[in-house]
Enzyme design. Structure first.
Site, PDB file in Angstrom:
ATOM      1  N   GLY A  30       2.156 -14.379  -1.373  1.00  0.00           N
ATOM      2  CA  GLY A  30       2.887 -13.164  -1.734  1.00  0.00           C
ATOM      3  C   GLY A  30       3.766 -12.706  -0.593  1.00  0.00           C
ATOM      4  O   GLY A  30       4.038 -13.475   0.340  1.00  0.00           O
ATOM      5  N   ASN A  31       4.247 -11.498  -0.655  1.00  0.00           N
ATOM      6  CA  ASN A  31       5.020 -10.948   0.448  1.00  0.00           C
ATOM      7  C   ASN A  31       4.796  -9.437   0.515  1.00  0.00           C
ATOM      8  O   ASN A  31       4.096  -8.871  -0.326  1.00  0.00           O
ATOM      9  CB  ASN A  31       6.506 -11.320   0.326  1.00  0.00           C
ATOM     10  CG  ASN A  31       7.145 -10.707  -0.903  1.00  0.00           C
ATOM     11  OD1 ASN A  31       7.321  -9.495  -0.980  1.00  0.00           O
ATOM     12  ND2 ASN A  31       7.462 -11.558  -1.890  1.00  0.00           N
ATOM     13  N   ARG A  32       5.383  -8.806   1.514  1.00  0.00           N
ATOM     14  CA  ARG A  32       5.050  -7.419   1.816  1.00  0.00           C
ATOM     15  C   ARG A  32       5.910  -6.389   1.098  1.00  0.00           C
ATOM     16  O   ARG A  32       5.853  -5.205   1.406  1.00  0.00           O
ATOM     17  CB  ARG A  32       5.121  -7.207   3.331  1.00  0.00           C
ATOM     18  CG  ARG A  32       3.985  -7.949   4.025  1.00  0.00           C
ATOM     19  CD  ARG A  32       4.216  -8.092   5.501  1.00  0.00           C
ATOM     20  NE  ARG A  32       4.334  -6.818   6.185  1.00  0.00           N
ATOM     21  CZ  ARG A  32       4.430  -6.686   7.485  1.00  0.00           C
ATOM     22  NH1 ARG A  32       4.433  -7.756   8.260  1.00  0.00           N
ATOM     23  NH2 ARG A  32       4.535  -5.495   8.020  1.00  0.00           N
ATOM     24  N   ALA A  96      11.626  -8.850  -4.188  1.00  0.00           N
ATOM     25  CA  ALA A  96      11.511  -9.880  -3.149  1.00  0.00           C
ATOM     26  C   ALA A  96      10.871 -11.096  -3.821  1.00  0.00           C
ATOM     27  O   ALA A  96       9.646 -11.256  -3.814  1.00  0.00           O
ATOM     28  CB  ALA A  96      10.660  -9.374  -1.997  1.00  0.00           C
TER      29      ALA A  96
END
Ligand code: CTP
Length: 219
Positions: A30-32, A96
Site C-alpha cells: 500500500g502507500n501512505r 495514489a
C-alpha cells in the site's frame, strides 16, 4: 461567484486514497495516502452544485455530503470503477494509485522457508487510470492529475502533463513538513499548457476550492 457557478450541474468523477495490492490473504503493498485531498475536492465540488462520483481506495474518511461513493481496494478495481463512471465533464485523479502490483496473488499465506534469507516479489505495471481517461473516446472536457514529487517538481510535473495528455497537473512536494500525504495542509503548484499557479500552503479543504476555481476557469 462566477467560478463556483461554472461547476453547478456538471458531472465530476474524483479518485482518492491509496490502493492496496494483495500479496496473499494477509499482506498487501500500500502507500501512505490518506485520501484527504481527494475527499476535500469531492466535498467542495458537491457544495458547488456538481454531481460527484467519488471512487475511494481504502481510507478512514466519512463520505462527504451529497457525494456518491464507490469503495475499491486495488488499482485494477479503481481503474474499472473510474472508467465505469464515464462519461463525465471533469475527472480529478487524486488517488495514489500503485504503479506496480504482484504478478500473482498467493492463494495461501506466504511462508518462510528454512535456508532462505530473502524473498523476491515479481511485480507488474498497473494500467494508468489517468492516461486511460485522458485518451478515452468519451474523454471528460477537463482531466486533472496529481503528481507527488520529492525532487525537480516543475520539470517532472510538466513532463506528466504532456505524457499523460491531461489538462491540469497539481504537483505537491512530498517528504516535507506541512504538505503531502498524511497532513491536513498542503501546498500545490498547478501546471497547464502555458501557465502555472501556486496554491497554499493552506488546509486541504481550502486548496480544494482553489483548485476547482482553476478547473472552472479552464473548462
Ligand atoms: N495514476 C493513475 N494510474 C496509475 C498510476 C498513477 O491514474 N496506475 C495517476 C494518479 O492518480 C495521479 C498521477 O497519475 O493523478 C500520478 O502520476 P504518476 O506518474 O504515477 O505519479 P508518480 O507516482 O508521482 O510518478 P513517478 O512514479 O513517475 O514519479
Amino acid at each position: 461567484m462566477a467560478a463556483a457557478d461554472a461547476l453547478a450541474g456538471l458531472r465530476i468523477v474524483v479518485s482518492a486514497g491509496p490502493t492496496y495490492e494483495d500479496l496473499d490473504p494477509v499482506r498487501f503493498i500500500g502507500n501512505r495516502s490518506s485520501g484527504k485531498m481527494g475527499f476535500a475536492i469531492a466535498a467542495a465540488a458537491a457544495r458547488r452544485g456538481a454531481q460527484v462520483l467519488l471512487v475511494a481506495g481504502p481510507v478512514a474518511l466519512a463520505t462527504p455530503a451529497g457525494v456518491q461513493r464507490v469503495d475499491v481496494r486495488s488499482a485494477a478495481q479503481m481503474h474499472d470503477a473510474v472508467l465505469a463512471g464515464l462519461p463525465a465533464d471533469v475527472y480529478v485523479g487524486a488517488a495514489a494509485v500503485a504503479d506496480f502490483t504482484p504478478r500473482q496473488v498467493a492463494a495461501g499465506k506466504i511462508k518462510k522457508r528454512d535456508g532462505e534469507d530473502g524473498l523476491t516479489l515479481e511485480l507488474v505495471r498497473t494500467r494508468d487510470i489517468l492516461a486511460d481517461v485522458a485518451g478515452h473516446a468519451r474523454r471528460p472536457r477537463l482531466v486533472v492529475g496529481f503528481a507527488a514529487e520529492t525532487d525537480s517538481v516543475d520539470s517532472n510535473a510538466r513532463a506528466k502533463l504532456v505524457k499523460k495528455k491531461v489538462d491540469l497537473i497539481a504537483a505537491n512536494r512530498v517528504g516535507v513538513e506541512g504538505s503531502g500525504f498524511e497532513s491536513d495542509d498542503n501546498a500545490l503548484v498547478v501546471y497547464w499548457n502555458g501557465g502555472e499557479q501556486a496554491l497554499g500552503p493552506a488546509p486541504k479543504t481550502e486548496l480544494a476550492d482553489r483548485l476547482l476555481d482553476l478547473v472552472a476557469e479552464r473548462l
